[in-house]
Design a protein around this motif. Structure first.
Motif, PDB file in Angstrom:
ATOM      1  N   ALA A  80       0.243  12.860 -18.938  1.00 63.27           N
ATOM      2  CA  ALA A  80       0.831  13.882 -19.826  1.00 63.27           C
ATOM      3  C   ALA A  80       0.120  15.222 -19.646  1.00 63.27           C
ATOM      4  CB  ALA A  80       0.751  13.426 -21.286  1.00 63.27           C
ATOM      5  N   GLU A  81      -1.187  15.157 -19.449  1.00 66.18           N
ATOM      6  CA  GLU A  81      -1.950  16.408 -19.283  1.00 66.18           C
ATOM      7  C   GLU A  81      -1.510  17.185 -18.048  1.00 66.18           C
ATOM      8  OE1 GLU A  81      -6.026  15.165 -19.453  1.00 66.18           O
ATOM      9  OE2 GLU A  81      -6.018  15.088 -21.644  1.00 66.18           O
ATOM     10  N   ARG A  82      -0.902  16.494 -17.096  1.00 61.21           N
ATOM     11  CA  ARG A  82      -0.513  17.172 -15.848  1.00 61.21           C
ATOM     12  C   ARG A  82       0.952  17.603 -15.829  1.00 61.21           C
ATOM     13  NH1 ARG A  82      -2.008  13.219 -11.329  1.00 61.21           N
ATOM     14  NH2 ARG A  82      -1.584  15.001  -9.971  1.00 61.21           N
ATOM     15  N   VAL A  83       1.691  17.271 -16.886  1.00 60.71           N
ATOM     16  CA  VAL A  83       3.091  17.711 -16.940  1.00 60.71           C
ATOM     17  C   VAL A  83       3.114  19.167 -17.382  1.00 60.71           C
ATOM     18  CG1 VAL A  83       5.352  17.337 -18.018  1.00 60.71           C
ATOM     19  CG2 VAL A  83       3.914  15.370 -17.451  1.00 60.71           C
ATOM     20  N   ARG A  84       3.851  20.005 -16.676  1.00 59.34           N
ATOM     21  CA  ARG A  84       3.878  21.447 -16.991  1.00 59.34           C
ATOM     22  C   ARG A  84       4.893  21.693 -18.111  1.00 59.34           C
ATOM     23  NH1 ARG A  84       4.466  25.814 -13.622  1.00 59.34           N
ATOM     24  NH2 ARG A  84       3.251  26.733 -15.288  1.00 59.34           N
ATOM     25  N   THR A  85       4.373  21.789 -19.332  1.00 57.55           N
ATOM     26  CA  THR A  85       5.242  21.874 -20.501  1.00 57.55           C
ATOM     27  C   THR A  85       4.468  22.470 -21.677  1.00 57.55           C
ATOM     28  OG1 THR A  85       6.715  20.540 -21.873  1.00 57.55           O
ATOM     29  CG2 THR A  85       4.643  19.514 -21.281  1.00 57.55           C
ATOM     30  N   GLY A  86       5.204  22.875 -22.718  1.00 60.06           N
ATOM     31  CA  GLY A  86       4.536  23.467 -23.882  1.00 60.06           C
ATOM     32  C   GLY A  86       3.886  22.429 -24.780  1.00 60.06           C
ATOM     33  N   PHE A  87       4.474  21.237 -24.832  1.00 54.91           N
ATOM     34  CA  PHE A  87       3.898  20.138 -25.629  1.00 54.91           C
ATOM     35  C   PHE A  87       4.436  18.827 -25.077  1.00 54.91           C
ATOM     36  CE2 PHE A  87       7.671  21.859 -27.607  1.00 54.91           C
ATOM     37  CZ  PHE A  87       8.467  20.750 -27.777  1.00 54.91           C
ATOM     38  N   ILE A  88       3.704  17.740 -25.332  1.00 49.25           N
ATOM     39  CA  ILE A  88       4.180  16.426 -24.856  1.00 49.25           C
ATOM     40  C   ILE A  88       3.617  15.351 -25.764  1.00 49.25           C
ATOM     41  CG2 ILE A  88       2.322  16.334 -23.085  1.00 49.25           C
ATOM     42  CD1 ILE A  88       4.461  14.830 -21.297  1.00 49.25           C
ATOM     43  N   TRP A  89       4.462  14.390 -26.107  1.00 45.45           N
ATOM     44  CA  TRP A  89       4.042  13.308 -26.990  1.00 45.45           C
ATOM     45  C   TRP A  89       3.693  12.064 -26.172  1.00 45.45           C
ATOM     46  CZ3 TRP A  89       8.503  16.109 -28.863  1.00 45.45           C
ATOM     47  CH2 TRP A  89       8.241  16.865 -30.011  1.00 45.45           C
ATOM     48  N   VAL A  90       2.528  11.492 -26.459  1.00 45.90           N
ATOM     49  CA  VAL A  90       2.097  10.256 -25.801  1.00 45.90           C
ATOM     50  C   VAL A  90       2.455   9.084 -26.720  1.00 45.90           C
ATOM     51  CG1 VAL A  90       0.078   8.956 -24.993  1.00 45.90           C
ATOM     52  CG2 VAL A  90       0.241  11.419 -24.564  1.00 45.90           C
TER      53      VAL A  90
ATOM     54  N   SER B  20      13.588  18.171 -21.074  1.00 50.63           N
ATOM     55  CA  SER B  20      12.260  17.552 -21.070  1.00 50.63           C
ATOM     56  C   SER B  20      12.275  16.139 -20.507  1.00 50.63           C
ATOM     57  CB  SER B  20      11.708  17.533 -22.498  1.00 50.63           C
ATOM     58  OG  SER B  20      11.688  18.845 -22.995  1.00 50.63           O
ATOM     59  N   PRO B  21      11.210  15.769 -19.795  1.00 44.36           N
ATOM     60  CA  PRO B  21      11.135  14.418 -19.241  1.00 44.36           C
ATOM     61  C   PRO B  21      10.739  13.393 -20.307  1.00 44.36           C
ATOM     62  CG  PRO B  21       9.160  15.669 -18.695  1.00 44.36           C
ATOM     63  CD  PRO B  21      10.075  16.618 -19.416  1.00 44.36           C
TER      64      PRO B  21
ATOM     65  N   ALA C 220       9.127  15.172 -13.044  1.00 43.58           N
ATOM     66  CA  ALA C 220       8.954  15.749 -14.397  1.00 43.58           C
ATOM     67  C   ALA C 220       8.867  17.268 -14.326  1.00 43.58           C
ATOM     68  CB  ALA C 220       7.700  15.169 -15.048  1.00 43.58           C
ATOM     69  N   ASN C 221       8.135  17.759 -13.333  1.00 45.41           N
ATOM     70  CA  ASN C 221       7.903  19.211 -13.236  1.00 45.41           C
ATOM     71  C   ASN C 221       8.973  19.930 -12.426  1.00 45.41           C
ATOM     72  OD1 ASN C 221       5.584  19.021 -14.750  1.00 45.41           O
ATOM     73  ND2 ASN C 221       4.244  18.739 -12.978  1.00 45.41           N
ATOM     74  N   GLY C 222       9.968  19.183 -11.963  1.00 46.57           N
ATOM     75  CA  GLY C 222      10.915  19.765 -11.021  1.00 46.57           C
ATOM     76  C   GLY C 222      12.148  20.393 -11.617  1.00 46.57           C
ATOM     77  N   THR C 223      12.002  21.082 -12.733  1.00 47.60           N
ATOM     78  CA  THR C 223      13.112  21.896 -13.261  1.00 47.60           C
ATOM     79  C   THR C 223      12.536  23.250 -13.676  1.00 47.60           C
ATOM     80  OG1 THR C 223      12.948  21.427 -15.628  1.00 47.60           O
ATOM     81  CG2 THR C 223      14.158  19.809 -14.303  1.00 47.60           C
ATOM     82  N   ASP C 224      13.447  24.170 -14.031  1.00 52.42           N
ATOM     83  CA  ASP C 224      12.990  25.494 -14.481  1.00 52.42           C
ATOM     84  C   ASP C 224      12.509  25.462 -15.930  1.00 52.42           C
ATOM     85  OD1 ASP C 224      13.460  26.689 -12.107  1.00 52.42           O
ATOM     86  OD2 ASP C 224      15.440  27.472 -12.651  1.00 52.42           O
ATOM     87  N   TYR C 225      12.769  24.365 -16.631  1.00 51.18           N
ATOM     88  CA  TYR C 225      12.393  24.286 -18.047  1.00 51.18           C
ATOM     89  C   TYR C 225      10.982  23.736 -18.221  1.00 51.18           C
ATOM     90  CZ  TYR C 225      17.314  25.024 -19.261  1.00 51.18           C
ATOM     91  OH  TYR C 225      18.569  25.549 -19.413  1.00 51.18           O
ATOM     92  N   GLY C 226      10.411  23.939 -19.395  1.00 54.17           N
ATOM     93  CA  GLY C 226       9.082  23.399 -19.693  1.00 54.17           C
ATOM     94  C   GLY C 226       8.838  23.427 -21.190  1.00 54.17           C
TER      95      GLY C 226
ATOM     96  N   GLY D 292      13.665  14.432 -25.219  1.00 49.64           N
ATOM     97  CA  GLY D 292      13.415  14.051 -23.827  1.00 49.64           C
ATOM     98  C   GLY D 292      14.745  13.587 -23.253  1.00 49.64           C
ATOM     99  N   THR D 293      15.315  14.354 -22.352  1.00 49.47           N
ATOM    100  CA  THR D 293      16.677  14.040 -21.900  1.00 49.47           C
ATOM    101  C   THR D 293      16.726  13.507 -20.472  1.00 49.47           C
ATOM    102  OG1 THR D 293      16.909  16.374 -21.313  1.00 49.47           O
ATOM    103  CG2 THR D 293      17.838  15.668 -23.428  1.00 49.47           C
ATOM    104  N   ARG D 294      15.593  13.653 -19.765  1.00 46.17           N
ATOM    105  CA  ARG D 294      15.552  13.121 -18.391  1.00 46.17           C
ATOM    106  C   ARG D 294      14.629  11.910 -18.390  1.00 46.17           C
ATOM    107  NH1 ARG D 294      13.008  16.367 -14.624  1.00 46.17           N
ATOM    108  NH2 ARG D 294      11.956  17.540 -16.243  1.00 46.17           N
ATOM    109  N   PHE D 295      15.205  10.725 -18.355  1.00 43.94           N
ATOM    110  CA  PHE D 295      14.380   9.512 -18.351  1.00 43.94           C
ATOM    111  C   PHE D 295      13.877   9.266 -16.931  1.00 43.94           C
ATOM    112  CE2 PHE D 295      14.588   7.414 -22.503  1.00 43.94           C
ATOM    113  CZ  PHE D 295      15.290   8.403 -23.154  1.00 43.94           C
TER     114      PHE D 295
END
Ligand code: NAD
Length: 491
Positions: free
Chosen positions: A429-439, A261-262, A407-413, A292-295
């Protein structure tokens, strides 16, 4: 019930299966070692095909009566189950700290209270699973949520108690019976969970545990044709095997998988807050799926952010997870340690630069330094693959579009974190392709909210109504409003 118990940190716990309300030993067993000091904790029963068969049979036999009880009666049992977990709080903390290396403080203040809630919350909310009625001109559609049957629950080692109860709670509350296959590297708290279920008086067969390794016991369990559902949390490669086995019998699966996760830091972020949260990514030695492992840091604030985060990381207390002050504990297993170390060595050979950490930590043989790598390419292994250890990467970006592309450039989400001015950070955050995201935060969870990943991070959602949707069979009972007369000209 066999009386053979092992003693771990002063706690007596059974190393055997729990099937149909009884402890069942296996003629075969495997060694369990502590990640803290590698000492032998005991030998754990291996689940052979006959044990898997017996557990599924017991669950299938118990299912009709448990399903017929209804949510209010089941709640009485499940509230007692939650209370019995609470009575064993200290034992749960000590066992998971010793076999999985989870911080004792986190067990005490986070995991055990949450495990109790996982059982009682879903028992409460199953009461509200009223049958929905859809009225149309022609008919009343009585939409029912029926229990599905026998559920296989397979959990990973990084948070076995929390993840087992997070599945067991809604599955049982909805009227299913369960067979839990705990992780072989951290099996003890699931065994103690069986003691709590037993003391709560759950009818025999409602809750079963079969210990054993994944490729044998786990694979046998997920191939059983009598299963109604498979709920799995673990890695992507294992999920592919499980999905194949489930596919053979067309058994629905819920798959909660890995993440990469970014952690986005925008130019207008509160850098100190972001850096303090950043250091939290080393919790559980980084063995946290949702970390979040990719800063990804705006280039104009990158140097300042790195220096602040370095300050927090230098002060992290690496040590024995059984001590209250410890913040970073060991890596679960020598095999996982080698995997983490090799990831870092390969990344360095590939041109990565170490900002901090980068090698074995002198506290003990299974400790790795909290590590940050930079000068990493987006297509490199260290950016694309989950390490599942205390290893983070840092990349910079020039504008929001570039941040999103990275942020969106991996196979994970699975998850994500986004620090910045709240409106700006929320919009991104709304545009990151993921299941959840903390602001401007991290780790806020609620049992009512959906949890799960997209892309390779999983299939399905857990939490609240999403758990019930998965664990129930939805049925439409159609009752016409006018007398119905059969006719071939009917549409
Ligand atoms: P794993 O996939 O190796 O094992 C998970 C479980 O599956 C274990 O109980 C194992 O015995 C069992 N298993 C292995 N092979 C099997 C097979 N062929 N058939 C049936 N069962 C089998 O995962 P792990 O190493 O224990 O855990 C780490 C992984 O879990 C990481 O990828 C992490 O991101 C993920 N995870 C995800 C979440 C989430 O909610 N998304 C939460 C925690 C961990």
């Amino acid at each position: 019930m066999t009386s053979h118990l092992i003693n771990v940190a002063g706690i007596d716990v059974s190393p055997h299966h729990y099937i149909g309300g009884s402890r069942v030993a296996s003629p075969e067993s495997f060694e369990l070692h502590s990640p803290i000091d590698q000492r032998l904790l005991g030998r754990i029963s291996e689940g052979l095909p006959e044990h898997v068969d017996a557990a599924v049979s017991a669950a299938a036999k118990a299912f009709p009566a448990w399903a017929a009880l209804g949510p209010a009666q089941r709640k009485i049992f499940l509230d007692r189950f939650a209370a019995e977990i609470g009575k064993r709080s200290e034992a749960f903390c000590l066992l998971e700290s010793n076999d999985a290396g989870v911080l004792l403080s986190r067990m005490k203040h986070g995991v055990v209270p949450r495990a109790m809630l996982n059982i009682s919350w879903f028992a409460d909310h199953a009461l509200g699973l009223q049958d929905k009625v859809i009225e149309t001109e022609q008919a009343s559609h009585l939409v029912r949520h029926d229990p599905a049957g026998v559920v296989a629950i397979i959990t990973p080692w990084n948070s076995p108690l929390m993840l087992a109860t997070w599945k067991v709670g809604p599955a049982l509350a909805a009227g299913n019976t369960v067979v839990v296959k705990p992780p072989e590297w951290a099996p003890l708290t699931s065994s103690l969970l069986a003691d709590a279920a037993d003391a709560a008086g759950l009818p025999p067969g409602v809750f079963n545990v079969v210990q054993g390794r994944g490729a044998t016991t786990g694979a046998g369990l997920v191939s059983d044709k009598r299963l109604a559902r498979i709920s799995f949390t673990g890695s992507v490669p294992t999920a592919k095997w499980i999905a194949q086995a489930a596919g053979q019998n067309l058994v629905p699966c819920s798959l909660e998988l890995g993440g990469k996760s970014p952690f986005i830091v925008l130019e207008d972020a509160d850098l100190d807050n972001a850096a303090a949260t950043g250091a939290l990514m080393y919790r559980n030695a980084g063995q946290v799926c949702l970390a979040g492992t990719r800063f990804l840091v705006h280039e104009r604030v990158a140097d300042a952010f790195v220096e602040r985060m370095r300050g927090y990381v230098e002060n992290l207390n690496v040590g024995d997870p059984r001590e209250e002050a410890t913040e970073v504990g060991p890596i679960i297993h020598p095999r996982q340690f080698t995997r983490v170390k090799d990831f870092v060595l390969r990344a360095i050979a590939d041109g990565a630069r170490v900002l901090w950490g980068g090698s074995w930590h002198p506290y003990g043989p299974q400790y790795f330094e909290p590590t940050m790598l930079t000068d990493v390419r987006q297509d490199s292994e260290i950016v694309q693959n989950e390490v599942f250890g205390p290893v983070l990467t840092l990349q910079t970006f020039r504008n929001d579009e570039e941040a999103l592309e990275l942020a969106n450039g991996t196979d994970y989400g699975l998850g994500g974190v986004c620090y910045g001015e709240v409106g700006h950070a929320t919009a991104l955050a709304e545009r990151v392709r993921t299941g959840f995201i903390w602001v401007n935060s991290f780790g806020i969870r609620d049992l009512a909210a959906p949890f799960g990943g997209i892309k390779r991070s999983g299939i399905g959602r857990e939490g609240g109504e999403w758990s019930f949707e998965f664990f129930c069979d939805v049925k439409d009972v159609v009752v016409p409003k006018k007398p119905f007369r059969a006719s071939f000209s009917q549409r």
